[in-house]
Design an enzyme around this catalytic site. Structure first.
Site, short mmCIF file in Angstrom:
data_model
loop_
_atom_site.label_atom_id
_atom_site.label_comp_id
_atom_site.label_asym_id
_atom_site.label_seq_id
_atom_site.Cartn_x
_atom_site.Cartn_y
_atom_site.Cartn_z
N SER A 151 -22.60 -17.71 -1.39
CA SER A 151 -21.70 -16.28 -2.11
C SER A 151 -20.83 -15.77 -1.50
O SER A 151 -21.15 -15.82 -0.24
CB SER A 151 -22.85 -15.50 -2.76
OG SER A 151 -22.63 -15.13 -2.76
N TYR A 163 -30.61 -12.14 -0.11
CA TYR A 163 -29.89 -13.06 -0.56
C TYR A 163 -28.18 -13.53 0.71
O TYR A 163 -28.25 -14.40 1.06
CB TYR A 163 -29.21 -12.06 -1.93
CG TYR A 163 -28.87 -12.99 -2.53
CD1 TYR A 163 -28.71 -14.42 -3.29
CD2 TYR A 163 -27.11 -13.38 -3.13
CE1 TYR A 163 -28.62 -15.38 -3.94
CE2 TYR A 163 -26.47 -13.92 -2.91
CZ TYR A 163 -26.88 -15.40 -4.10
OH TYR A 163 -26.36 -15.95 -4.64
#
Length: 253
Positions: A151, A163
């Site tokens: 990401s 994350y």
């Protein structure tokens, strides 16, 4: 690598980007092994892949559990007799500020459980699946490709300590594995999506979506098929290895 009749494993293949990539590859003649925790979603994805004209099988599995992964990848290898690709796509979110302060006091902190849950799935799961895929590819003598889905948050995004850290780790594994596995004819690449149209973004409020889109230079979110076509490009280009491709509409420059 020729896509026709190759066997590719996709984790998180029951929905979202995983399913989009599965359907896209199925239309190109790829045989799919789809891994997810949700049997109903898996069966729907398998049916969609078959409707697209290819073979597909569902495997319910928790990618954060070593024993589950070992059994699942053995089953896939036994079922198909080969393993040519893996897309490490499964992931979860547990967003929140590391420390949230309001009205002169600490009102919330990211818990160890919130940190660890994301690490277990998004990073440890990627390691376990990558290791098992490589094990079978090497043992079979199958030249193959591993794609890690990261990401643009790998560069750091507010409210995503867990994350961002996990996706940075996922990205770091790409050059490591590419160097280690090249001698076996196995390539490793990564894709770092930006904001993509998925079920999650579809549930957001209109004003939040508008604000998000306004910050993207191309003035729109990406489409799942644009991530899928990037994966297909990686599989088919035999000189791509050890690199990340950011598909983000120029959001992270």
């Amino acid at each position: 690598m020729k896509l026709q009749d190759s066997v590719i494993v996709i984790t998180g293949g029951g929905q979202g980007l995983g399913r989009a990539m599965a359907e896209y590859l199925a239309a190109k003649g790829v045989k799919l092994a789809l891994i997810d925790l949700m049997p109903e979603k898996l069966e729907e994805a398998v049916a969609a892949c078959k409707a697209a004209g290819s073979e597909a099988k569902a495997y319910t599995c928790n990618v954060a559990k070593e024993e589950d992964i070992e059994k699942t990848f053995k089953a896939i290898n036994d079922d198909f007799g080969q393993m040519n690709g893996l897309i490490n796509n499964a992931g979860i979110l547990r967003d929140g500020l590391m420390v949230k302060h309001r009205d002169g006091e600490i009102v919330k902190r990211m818990s160890l459980a919130e940190w660890q849950a994301v690490m277990d799935v998004n990073l440890t799961g990627v390691f376990l699946c990558g290791r098992e895929a490589a094990t079978h590819m090497v043992s079979n003598g199958d030249q193959g490709v591993i794609i890690n889905i990261a990401s643009i948050s790998r560069a750091g995004n507010m409210g995503q300590s867990n994350y961002s850290a996990a996706k940075a780790g996922v990205s770091a594994l790409v050059p490591v594995w590419a160097k280690e596995l090249a001698r076996h004819g196995i390539r490793v690449m990564g894709i770092a999506p930006g904001f993509i149209e998925t079920e999650m973004t579809a549930s957001m409020k209109a004003e939040a979506l508008e604000k998000m889109t306004a910050g993207i230079p191309l003035r729109r979110m990406g489409k799942p098929e644009e991530i899928a076509s990037t994966a297909a490009f990686i599989f088919e280009n035999d000189y791509l290895s050890g690199r990340m491709i950011e598909v983000d509409g120029a959001l992270r420059l």
